[in-house]
Design a protein around this motif. Structure first.
Motif, PDB file in Angstrom:
ATOM      1  N   ASP A   1       3.340  12.230   0.235  1.00  0.00           N
ATOM      2  CA  ASP A   1       2.439  13.025  -0.595  1.00  0.00           C
ATOM      3  C   ASP A   1       3.096  13.310  -1.937  1.00  0.00           C
ATOM      4  OD1 ASP A   1       3.485  16.175  -0.273  1.00  0.00           O
ATOM      5  OD2 ASP A   1       3.954  14.876   1.423  1.00  0.00           O
ATOM      6  N   GLY A   2       2.255  13.589  -2.936  1.00  0.00           N
ATOM      7  CA  GLY A   2       2.758  13.859  -4.271  1.00  0.00           C
ATOM      8  C   GLY A   2       1.801  14.721  -5.064  1.00  0.00           C
ATOM      9  N   LYS A   3       2.230  15.077  -6.266  1.00  0.00           N
ATOM     10  CA  LYS A   3       1.412  15.964  -7.098  1.00  0.00           C
ATOM     11  C   LYS A   3       0.211  15.242  -7.700  1.00  0.00           C
ATOM     12  CE  LYS A   3       4.150  15.316 -11.238  1.00  0.00           C
ATOM     13  NZ  LYS A   3       5.490  14.970 -11.309  1.00  0.00           N
ATOM     14  N   ASP A   4       0.297  13.908  -7.809  1.00  0.00           N
ATOM     15  CA  ASP A   4      -0.850  13.096  -8.216  1.00  0.00           C
ATOM     16  C   ASP A   4      -0.785  11.760  -7.483  1.00  0.00           C
ATOM     17  OD1 ASP A   4       1.129  11.676  -9.556  1.00  0.00           O
ATOM     18  OD2 ASP A   4       0.521  12.314 -11.546  1.00  0.00           O
ATOM     19  N   ALA A   5      -1.779  10.930  -7.670  1.00  0.00           N
ATOM     20  CA  ALA A   5      -1.862   9.672  -6.930  1.00  0.00           C
ATOM     21  C   ALA A   5      -0.675   8.755  -7.236  1.00  0.00           C
ATOM     22  CB  ALA A   5      -3.175   8.962  -7.252  1.00  0.00           C
ATOM     23  N   THR A   6      -0.283   8.686  -8.485  1.00  0.00           N
ATOM     24  CA  THR A   6       0.836   7.834  -8.888  1.00  0.00           C
ATOM     25  C   THR A   6       2.132   8.298  -8.238  1.00  0.00           C
ATOM     26  OG1 THR A   6      -0.254   7.403 -10.999  1.00  0.00           O
ATOM     27  CG2 THR A   6       2.098   6.943 -10.880  1.00  0.00           C
ATOM     28  N   ASP A   7       2.370   9.590  -8.223  1.00  0.00           N
ATOM     29  CA  ASP A   7       3.568  10.155  -7.610  1.00  0.00           C
ATOM     30  C   ASP A   7       3.607   9.851  -6.113  1.00  0.00           C
ATOM     31  OD1 ASP A   7       5.988  11.724  -7.649  1.00  0.00           O
ATOM     32  OD2 ASP A   7       4.833  13.377  -6.772  1.00  0.00           O
ATOM     33  N   ALA A   8       2.475   9.993  -5.445  1.00  0.00           N
ATOM     34  CA  ALA A   8       2.414   9.713  -4.011  1.00  0.00           C
ATOM     35  C   ALA A   8       2.712   8.241  -3.725  1.00  0.00           C
ATOM     36  CB  ALA A   8       1.047  10.093  -3.460  1.00  0.00           C
ATOM     37  N   LEU A   9       2.170   7.345  -4.535  1.00  0.00           N
ATOM     38  CA  LEU A   9       2.421   5.911  -4.340  1.00  0.00           C
ATOM     39  C   LEU A   9       3.878   5.565  -4.606  1.00  0.00           C
ATOM     40  CD1 LEU A   9      -0.827   4.459  -5.887  1.00  0.00           C
ATOM     41  CD2 LEU A   9      -0.113   4.282  -3.498  1.00  0.00           C
ATOM     42  N   ARG A  10       4.476   6.169  -5.624  1.00  0.00           N
ATOM     43  CA  ARG A  10       5.898   5.918  -5.910  1.00  0.00           C
ATOM     44  C   ARG A  10       6.769   6.371  -4.736  1.00  0.00           C
ATOM     45  NH1 ARG A  10       5.824   8.144 -11.990  1.00  0.00           N
ATOM     46  NH2 ARG A  10       5.220   6.220 -13.030  1.00  0.00           N
ATOM     47  N   LYS A  11       6.469   7.551  -4.211  1.00  0.00           N
ATOM     48  CA  LYS A  11       7.247   8.066  -3.079  1.00  0.00           C
ATOM     49  C   LYS A  11       7.085   7.180  -1.847  1.00  0.00           C
ATOM     50  CE  LYS A  11       7.415  12.923  -4.433  1.00  0.00           C
ATOM     51  NZ  LYS A  11       7.016  14.290  -4.095  1.00  0.00           N
ATOM     52  N   LEU A  12       5.876   6.674  -1.630  1.00  0.00           N
ATOM     53  CA  LEU A  12       5.646   5.786  -0.484  1.00  0.00           C
ATOM     54  C   LEU A  12       6.423   4.481  -0.650  1.00  0.00           C
ATOM     55  CD1 LEU A  12       4.222   5.210   2.181  1.00  0.00           C
ATOM     56  CD2 LEU A  12       2.298   4.302   0.867  1.00  0.00           C
ATOM     57  N   LYS A  13       6.414   3.923  -1.856  1.00  0.00           N
ATOM     58  CA  LYS A  13       7.161   2.683  -2.109  1.00  0.00           C
ATOM     59  C   LYS A  13       8.654   2.903  -1.885  1.00  0.00           C
ATOM     60  CE  LYS A  13       8.318   1.189  -6.054  1.00  0.00           C
ATOM     61  NZ  LYS A  13       8.486   0.852  -7.418  1.00  0.00           N
ATOM     62  N   ASN A  14       9.179   4.031  -2.360  1.00  0.00           N
ATOM     63  CA  ASN A  14      10.598   4.327  -2.159  1.00  0.00           C
ATOM     64  C   ASN A  14      10.914   4.501  -0.680  1.00  0.00           C
ATOM     65  OD1 ASN A  14      11.153   4.184  -4.875  1.00  0.00           O
ATOM     66  ND2 ASN A  14      10.915   6.369  -5.211  1.00  0.00           N
ATOM     67  N   ARG A  15      10.005   5.125   0.066  1.00  0.00           N
ATOM     68  CA  ARG A  15      10.215   5.300   1.503  1.00  0.00           C
ATOM     69  C   ARG A  15      10.242   3.951   2.216  1.00  0.00           C
ATOM     70  NH1 ARG A  15       6.646   8.783   5.775  1.00  0.00           N
ATOM     71  NH2 ARG A  15       8.199   8.700   7.401  1.00  0.00           N
ATOM     72  N   VAL A  16       9.320   3.060   1.850  1.00  0.00           N
ATOM     73  CA  VAL A  16       9.287   1.723   2.443  1.00  0.00           C
ATOM     74  C   VAL A  16      10.581   0.980   2.124  1.00  0.00           C
ATOM     75  CG1 VAL A  16       8.154  -0.537   2.294  1.00  0.00           C
ATOM     76  CG2 VAL A  16       6.776   1.534   2.510  1.00  0.00           C
ATOM     77  N   LYS A  17      11.042   1.070   0.878  1.00  0.00           N
ATOM     78  CA  LYS A  17      12.280   0.392   0.493  1.00  0.00           C
ATOM     79  C   LYS A  17      13.487   0.924   1.259  1.00  0.00           C
ATOM     80  CE  LYS A  17      11.319  -1.252  -4.148  1.00  0.00           C
ATOM     81  NZ  LYS A  17      11.750  -1.184  -5.551  1.00  0.00           N
ATOM     82  N   LYS A  18      13.552   2.246   1.498  1.00  0.00           N
ATOM     83  CA  LYS A  18      14.651   2.820   2.286  1.00  0.00           C
ATOM     84  C   LYS A  18      14.641   2.282   3.708  1.00  0.00           C
ATOM     85  CE  LYS A  18      15.392   7.288   0.064  1.00  0.00           C
ATOM     86  NZ  LYS A  18      15.292   8.746   0.224  1.00  0.00           N
ATOM     87  N   ILE A  19      13.471   2.183   4.307  1.00  0.00           N
ATOM     88  CA  ILE A  19      13.361   1.667   5.675  1.00  0.00           C
ATOM     89  C   ILE A  19      13.774   0.201   5.717  1.00  0.00           C
ATOM     90  CG2 ILE A  19      11.723   1.112   7.517  1.00  0.00           C
ATOM     91  CD1 ILE A  19      10.226   3.702   6.698  1.00  0.00           C
ATOM     92  N   ILE A  20      13.340  -0.580   4.744  1.00  0.00           N
ATOM     93  CA  ILE A  20      13.727  -1.993   4.677  1.00  0.00           C
ATOM     94  C   ILE A  20      15.241  -2.115   4.552  1.00  0.00           C
ATOM     95  CG2 ILE A  20      13.633  -4.065   3.225  1.00  0.00           C
ATOM     96  CD1 ILE A  20      10.705  -3.249   2.598  1.00  0.00           C
ATOM     97  N   LYS A  21      15.844  -1.278   3.712  1.00  0.00           N
ATOM     98  CA  LYS A  21      17.298  -1.303   3.526  1.00  0.00           C
ATOM     99  C   LYS A  21      18.024  -0.982   4.840  1.00  0.00           C
ATOM    100  CE  LYS A  21      18.501   0.052  -0.593  1.00  0.00           C
ATOM    101  NZ  LYS A  21      18.889   0.904  -1.730  1.00  0.00           N
ATOM    102  N   ARG A  22      17.519  -0.001   5.570  1.00  0.00           N
ATOM    103  CA  ARG A  22      18.122   0.355   6.868  1.00  0.00           C
ATOM    104  C   ARG A  22      18.018  -0.775   7.866  1.00  0.00           C
ATOM    105  NH1 ARG A  22      15.222   5.716   7.474  1.00  0.00           N
ATOM    106  NH2 ARG A  22      16.051   6.788   5.682  1.00  0.00           N
ATOM    107  N   TYR A  23      16.851  -1.429   7.913  1.00  0.00           N
ATOM    108  CA  TYR A  23      16.682  -2.550   8.840  1.00  0.00           C
ATOM    109  C   TYR A  23      17.618  -3.705   8.505  1.00  0.00           C
ATOM    110  CZ  TYR A  23      12.645  -1.053  11.584  1.00  0.00           C
ATOM    111  OH  TYR A  23      11.829  -0.424  12.455  1.00  0.00           O
ATOM    112  N   ASN A  24      17.845  -3.936   7.216  1.00  0.00           N
ATOM    113  CA  ASN A  24      18.725  -5.036   6.811  1.00  0.00           C
ATOM    114  C   ASN A  24      20.174  -4.733   7.123  1.00  0.00           C
ATOM    115  OD1 ASN A  24      16.629  -6.628   5.898  1.00  0.00           O
ATOM    116  ND2 ASN A  24      16.766  -5.869   3.798  1.00  0.00           N
ATOM    117  N   VAL A  25      20.562  -3.469   7.166  1.00  0.00           N
ATOM    118  CA  VAL A  25      21.943  -3.085   7.475  1.00  0.00           C
ATOM    119  C   VAL A  25      22.215  -3.256   8.957  1.00  0.00           C
ATOM    120  CG1 VAL A  25      23.552  -1.141   7.546  1.00  0.00           C
ATOM    121  CG2 VAL A  25      22.183  -1.548   5.513  1.00  0.00           C
ATOM    122  N   VAL A  26      21.259  -2.891   9.789  1.00  0.00           N
ATOM    123  CA  VAL A  26      21.462  -2.918  11.245  1.00  0.00           C
ATOM    124  C   VAL A  26      21.465  -4.318  11.775  1.00  0.00           C
ATOM    125  CG1 VAL A  26      20.465  -2.234  13.468  1.00  0.00           C
ATOM    126  CG2 VAL A  26      20.490  -0.645  11.552  1.00  0.00           C
TER     127      VAL A  26
END
Length: 82
Positions: A57-82
């Motif tokens: 979630d975010g203060k506007d639509a753009t902020d919410a999408l940016r946060k979601l993209k960053n969350r997806v990238k963090k999960i991808i990074k974790r999967y690649n490490v394991v």
């Protein structure tokens, strides 16, 4: 030189692309306004993925999408490490 501004549609397509490349089938990626929370961006996966959906979630639509993209990238990074 002027900076090129991304649209929310382009952000949604990028999130969809990232998720399909790393997790498989994606049912949908979208953003909507929730009266109690504010703007919520969500990616919902098909049944074969361990986690059914991811939200941010975010203060506007753009902020919410940016946060979601960053969350997806963090999960991808974790999967690649394991």
């Amino acid at each position: 030189m002027a900076a090129v501004r991304k649209t929310n549609s382009e952000r949604i397509l990028r999130i969809h692309q990232l998720c399909e490349e790393h997790f498989g089938s994606v049912r949908f990626v979208g953003v909507k306004y929730h009266t109690k929370i504010g703007w919520v961006a969500k990616v919902q996966f098909e049944d074969d993925v361990d986690f059914g959906n991811l939200t941010a979630d975010g203060k506007d639509a753009t902020d919410a999408l940016r946060k979601l993209k960053n969350r997806v990238k963090k999960i991808i990074k974790r999967y690649n490490v394991v």
